[in-house]
Motif scaffolding. Sequence first.
Motif, PDB file in Angstrom:
ATOM      1  N   ASP A 517       0.829  -1.209   0.000  1.00  0.00           N
ATOM      2  CA  ASP A 517       0.000   0.000   0.000  1.00  0.00           C
ATOM      3  C   ASP A 517       0.862   1.256   0.000  1.00  0.00           C
ATOM      4  O   ASP A 517       0.555   2.244  -0.691  1.00  0.00           O
ATOM      5  N   LEU A 518       1.933   1.236   0.773  1.00  0.00           N
ATOM      6  CA  LEU A 518       2.831   2.398   0.840  1.00  0.00           C
ATOM      7  C   LEU A 518       3.533   2.609  -0.497  1.00  0.00           C
ATOM      8  O   LEU A 518       3.691   3.751  -0.960  1.00  0.00           O
ATOM      9  N   LEU A 519       3.944   1.515  -1.151  1.00  0.00           N
ATOM     10  CA  LEU A 519       4.616   1.618  -2.449  1.00  0.00           C
ATOM     11  C   LEU A 519       3.667   2.189  -3.497  1.00  0.00           C
ATOM     12  O   LEU A 519       4.059   3.042  -4.311  1.00  0.00           O
ATOM     13  N   ARG A 520       2.419   1.751  -3.475  1.00  0.00           N
ATOM     14  CA  ARG A 520       1.436   2.262  -4.431  1.00  0.00           C
ATOM     15  C   ARG A 520       1.168   3.737  -4.206  1.00  0.00           C
ATOM     16  O   ARG A 520       1.014   4.524  -5.151  1.00  0.00           O
ATOM     17  N   ALA A 521       1.119   4.143  -2.936  1.00  0.00           N
ATOM     18  CA  ALA A 521       0.836   5.544  -2.625  1.00  0.00           C
ATOM     19  C   ALA A 521       1.953   6.460  -3.116  1.00  0.00           C
ATOM     20  O   ALA A 521       1.703   7.599  -3.523  1.00  0.00           O
ATOM     21  N   GLY A 522       3.170   5.967  -3.108  1.00  0.00           N
ATOM     22  CA  GLY A 522       4.295   6.787  -3.544  1.00  0.00           C
ATOM     23  C   GLY A 522       4.702   6.575  -4.981  1.00  0.00           C
ATOM     24  O   GLY A 522       5.708   7.128  -5.433  1.00  0.00           O
ATOM     25  N   ALA A 523       3.955   5.780  -5.730  1.00  0.00           N
ATOM     26  CA  ALA A 523       4.309   5.477  -7.113  1.00  0.00           C
ATOM     27  C   ALA A 523       4.117   6.693  -8.008  1.00  0.00           C
ATOM     28  O   ALA A 523       3.333   7.608  -7.700  1.00  0.00           O
ATOM     29  N   GLU A 524       4.818   6.678  -9.120  1.00  0.00           N
ATOM     30  CA  GLU A 524       4.735   7.771 -10.092  1.00  0.00           C
ATOM     31  C   GLU A 524       3.309   7.919 -10.614  1.00  0.00           C
ATOM     32  O   GLU A 524       2.624   6.925 -10.908  1.00  0.00           O
ATOM     33  N   THR A 525       2.870   9.154 -10.745  1.00  0.00           N
ATOM     34  CA  THR A 525       1.567   9.415 -11.348  1.00  0.00           C
ATOM     35  C   THR A 525       1.709   9.353 -12.864  1.00  0.00           C
ATOM     36  O   THR A 525       2.511  10.072 -13.453  1.00  0.00           O
ATOM     37  N   VAL A 526       0.944   8.479 -13.498  1.00  0.00           N
ATOM     38  CA  VAL A 526       1.040   8.271 -14.940  1.00  0.00           C
ATOM     39  C   VAL A 526      -0.297   8.654 -15.574  1.00  0.00           C
ATOM     40  O   VAL A 526      -1.327   8.049 -15.254  1.00  0.00           O
ATOM     41  N   PRO A 527      -0.305   9.621 -16.446  1.00  0.00           N
ATOM     42  CA  PRO A 527      -1.569  10.002 -17.099  1.00  0.00           C
ATOM     43  C   PRO A 527      -2.030   8.914 -18.052  1.00  0.00           C
ATOM     44  O   PRO A 527      -1.209   8.213 -18.651  1.00  0.00           O
ATOM     45  N   PRO A 528      -3.335   8.762 -18.222  1.00  0.00           N
ATOM     46  CA  PRO A 528      -3.837   7.723 -19.127  1.00  0.00           C
ATOM     47  C   PRO A 528      -3.514   8.056 -20.577  1.00  0.00           C
ATOM     48  O   PRO A 528      -3.447   9.231 -20.955  1.00  0.00           O
ATOM     49  N   PRO A 530      -4.316   8.158 -24.731  1.00  0.00           N
ATOM     50  CA  PRO A 530      -5.551   8.482 -25.475  1.00  0.00           C
ATOM     51  C   PRO A 530      -6.460   7.269 -25.591  1.00  0.00           C
ATOM     52  O   PRO A 530      -5.990   6.132 -25.650  1.00  0.00           O
ATOM     53  N   ALA A 531      -7.729   7.517 -25.601  1.00  0.00           N
ATOM     54  CA  ALA A 531      -8.717   6.432 -25.625  1.00  0.00           C
ATOM     55  C   ALA A 531      -8.849   5.863 -27.033  1.00  0.00           C
ATOM     56  O   ALA A 531      -9.838   6.084 -27.719  1.00  0.00           O
ATOM     57  N   THR A 532      -7.821   5.176 -27.480  1.00  0.00           N
ATOM     58  CA  THR A 532      -7.859   4.531 -28.791  1.00  0.00           C
ATOM     59  C   THR A 532      -7.529   3.065 -28.617  1.00  0.00           C
ATOM     60  O   THR A 532      -6.894   2.663 -27.638  1.00  0.00           O
ATOM     61  N   PRO A 533      -7.935   2.218 -29.561  1.00  0.00           N
ATOM     62  CA  PRO A 533      -7.628   0.797 -29.435  1.00  0.00           C
ATOM     63  C   PRO A 533      -6.196   0.451 -29.828  1.00  0.00           C
ATOM     64  O   PRO A 533      -5.808  -0.697 -29.767  1.00  0.00           O
ATOM     65  N   GLY A 534      -5.412   1.407 -30.246  1.00  0.00           N
ATOM     66  CA  GLY A 534      -4.060   1.125 -30.696  1.00  0.00           C
ATOM     67  C   GLY A 534      -3.050   1.077 -29.570  1.00  0.00           C
ATOM     68  O   GLY A 534      -3.352   1.398 -28.423  1.00  0.00           O
ATOM     69  N   PRO A 535      -1.793   0.668 -29.866  1.00  0.00           N
ATOM     70  CA  PRO A 535      -0.744   0.577 -28.853  1.00  0.00           C
ATOM     71  C   PRO A 535      -0.177   1.956 -28.526  1.00  0.00           C
ATOM     72  O   PRO A 535       0.741   2.435 -29.176  1.00  0.00           O
ATOM     73  N   VAL A 536      -0.703   2.603 -27.509  1.00  0.00           N
ATOM     74  CA  VAL A 536      -0.243   3.932 -27.121  1.00  0.00           C
ATOM     75  C   VAL A 536       0.276   3.834 -25.688  1.00  0.00           C
ATOM     76  O   VAL A 536      -0.410   4.205 -24.741  1.00  0.00           O
ATOM     77  N   PRO A 537       1.474   3.277 -25.472  1.00  0.00           N
ATOM     78  CA  PRO A 537       1.962   3.080 -24.110  1.00  0.00           C
ATOM     79  C   PRO A 537       2.352   4.391 -23.462  1.00  0.00           C
ATOM     80  O   PRO A 537       2.692   5.364 -24.118  1.00  0.00           O
ATOM     81  N   ALA A 538       2.282   4.411 -22.126  1.00  0.00           N
ATOM     82  CA  ALA A 538       2.742   5.574 -21.371  1.00  0.00           C
ATOM     83  C   ALA A 538       4.258   5.571 -21.251  1.00  0.00           C
ATOM     84  O   ALA A 538       4.830   6.492 -20.693  1.00  0.00           O
ATOM     85  N   ALA A 539       4.897   4.527 -21.764  1.00  0.00           N
ATOM     86  CA  ALA A 539       6.353   4.433 -21.832  1.00  0.00           C
ATOM     87  C   ALA A 539       6.712   3.997 -23.239  1.00  0.00           C
ATOM     88  O   ALA A 539       5.844   3.860 -24.107  1.00  0.00           O
ATOM     89  N   THR A 540       7.983   3.777 -23.487  1.00  0.00           N
ATOM     90  CA  THR A 540       8.358   3.240 -24.794  1.00  0.00           C
ATOM     91  C   THR A 540       7.896   1.794 -24.893  1.00  0.00           C
ATOM     92  O   THR A 540       7.699   1.110 -23.882  1.00  0.00           O
ATOM     93  N   ALA A 541       7.742   1.328 -26.117  1.00  0.00           N
ATOM     94  CA  ALA A 541       7.318  -0.058 -26.318  1.00  0.00           C
ATOM     95  C   ALA A 541       8.329  -1.026 -25.722  1.00  0.00           C
ATOM     96  O   ALA A 541       7.962  -2.065 -25.157  1.00  0.00           O
ATOM     97  N   GLU A 542       9.624  -0.689 -25.811  1.00  0.00           N
ATOM     98  CA  GLU A 542      10.656  -1.580 -25.277  1.00  0.00           C
ATOM     99  C   GLU A 542      10.539  -1.697 -23.768  1.00  0.00           C
ATOM    100  O   GLU A 542      10.697  -2.773 -23.195  1.00  0.00           O
ATOM    101  N   GLU A 543      10.251  -0.575 -23.087  1.00  0.00           N
ATOM    102  CA  GLU A 543      10.071  -0.643 -21.631  1.00  0.00           C
ATOM    103  C   GLU A 543       8.870  -1.501 -21.277  1.00  0.00           C
ATOM    104  O   GLU A 543       8.928  -2.356 -20.385  1.00  0.00           O
ATOM    105  N   THR A 544       7.756  -1.277 -21.953  1.00  0.00           N
ATOM    106  CA  THR A 544       6.550  -2.053 -21.648  1.00  0.00           C
ATOM    107  C   THR A 544       6.768  -3.536 -21.904  1.00  0.00           C
ATOM    108  O   THR A 544       6.267  -4.389 -21.163  1.00  0.00           O
ATOM    109  N   GLU A 545       7.542  -3.868 -22.929  1.00  0.00           N
ATOM    110  CA  GLU A 545       7.828  -5.276 -23.194  1.00  0.00           C
ATOM    111  C   GLU A 545       8.701  -5.888 -22.097  1.00  0.00           C
ATOM    112  O   GLU A 545       8.537  -7.056 -21.748  1.00  0.00           O
ATOM    113  N   ARG A 546       9.648  -5.109 -21.559  1.00  0.00           N
ATOM    114  CA  ARG A 546      10.437  -5.599 -20.424  1.00  0.00           C
ATOM    115  C   ARG A 546       9.528  -5.880 -19.233  1.00  0.00           C
ATOM    116  O   ARG A 546       9.667  -6.905 -18.536  1.00  0.00           O
TER     117      ARG A 546
END
Length: 597
Positions: A517-528, A530-546
Amino acid sequence: MTTTAGPGARWEAQRSLDELGRPLRDLTFCVVDLETTGGSAQAGSMITEIGAVKVRGGEVLGEFQTLVNPHTEIPAFIAVLTGITNSMVSDAPPIESALPAFLEFAAGCVLVAHNAPFDVGFLRHFAERQQRPWPTFDVVDTAVLARRVVTRDEAPNHKLSSLARVFRSGTTPDHRALSDARATVDVLHGLMERVGCLGVHTLEELQTFSTRVSPAQRRKRHLADGLPHAPGVYLFEDDAERVLYVGTSRDVRRRVRSYFTASETRSRMGEMVRLASRVRAIECATPLEAEVRELRLIAQHKPSYNRRSRHPEKVTFLKLTREAWPRLSLVKRVLDDDADYLGPFSSRAAAEQCLAALHDTFPVRQCSDRLGRAPSRTACVLAEMGRCLSPCDGSVDDHTYAAVVRQLRETLLQRPDDVVEVVNARMASLAADERYEEAGVHRDRLASFVRAAARTQRLTSLTHCREVVAIRRDDVATPGGSSSGTATRWAVHVVRYGRLAAAGVIPPGADAHAYVDLLRAGAETVPPPPATPGPVPAATAEETERVLRWLEAPGVRLVDVDGEWTCPVAGAGRHLDLLAARRLEPAAFTASTSSLG
């Protein structure tokens, strides 16, 4: 059997310092030599004599010598060479008694031998035959070391007798075990004196010594001093504090030290080390956090000595446009335009291969012009070839064209079977006509499409989850003599919209739920995204794949998932076995294509 005892070795006390580099002056070496009835223990040759000398800091601590009864005839030429006869070994102890005595003498030492695979190989063979566990000896081979520092001008070869003359040994080798071991001691000391002048002062540096590593490179090993023995990222910097190279490791200090030894064989890294003046480290809670930080730092600094991941922005997507008469297009970024996207592709060539596979299957228009609802133009050559429905001249109505686009959209996002079946049939036909080169072109197109579709589906499934919290148990080794073992720890990661937002390890004895719970409370705020069905990661694709690779690893437990983390049951992942066959022999081509449907 004669044995001279000496002060006990400090190996067990020093084992916990292994990662720091064990100074040669503090180590106890057991220099061993064997005489045998032949050249191979596996072929039935036996040991006839064991001789060993224990030394530390240049001082002889003890000697060990015993003849060994081989229970077989000693060949005449061996008896002439060594002077050991059948009568001499008739009353000697068998190897079943001699080997345990030697192992007790050598306990805690670093084994040294001239042509170590021969001597150590014999000893290990008989230990295994006696079902006796082999101690975890470190081994130094004076023959290998001599080939790196003794030139042909000094000695015609690197035999023990030649090296004994070079280093003015007080003992002349005579093919008796103890005499040869004494001569090897003098050779070892001579070699250590030479490499010491080149900055080699630890066992690890001695074992990895190579003339390819310059003295200037070895002198920079102090750059690793003070770095943490923990997962993290390290940055090599030059005098102007420019980042030259970014890397990651589970043990930063040990990894950085390896850049100053022969274990680092890349010429570019040698050049980089010569330019480096400092190494900066960022300690991380988990290896995954280190991997992600590495990617972000490489993208930020774009170090000249990193080949990969420097330009995550240079990717290509395949887009199914939203217009009156939709088409496929290659674009550089994903927009919030309600279009459908496939990718990202690391190269435009791979994107073009995928595009060709889709055009082979779906006859949508390939022109880039904007068309109105009722276009009135002349049909292109693709329409005449039957590869385009030709909406430009009114050959198809909007309902029929829309049905093909719906099928194409389903192929991109959920079910790739149409492309797989069409291209597969084309490959089989070409292979049957022995047109293997053309079939290979279609195979590569299909592979690019399957890879891209599977990647898109995996990325999309995670990047549309607001938060995923997962933990995994990791048993890590703990160094330190008799107290060495493993420690259990729980790694926790918080992922938001495909981006790693927090990482930590639950402290021993802590309340796991409270820590998460403490880790979640201090985690980075990541904006959502765009509401599209395509691959629009909040990070690079390589990071998300890791991140995905860690989440999909065995032993991961999901604590909470905010959203729907799913992939299509009939998705492209079912066809990824296609990628295993990148180069096929003509005779196997037809059989392989039939298994891809």
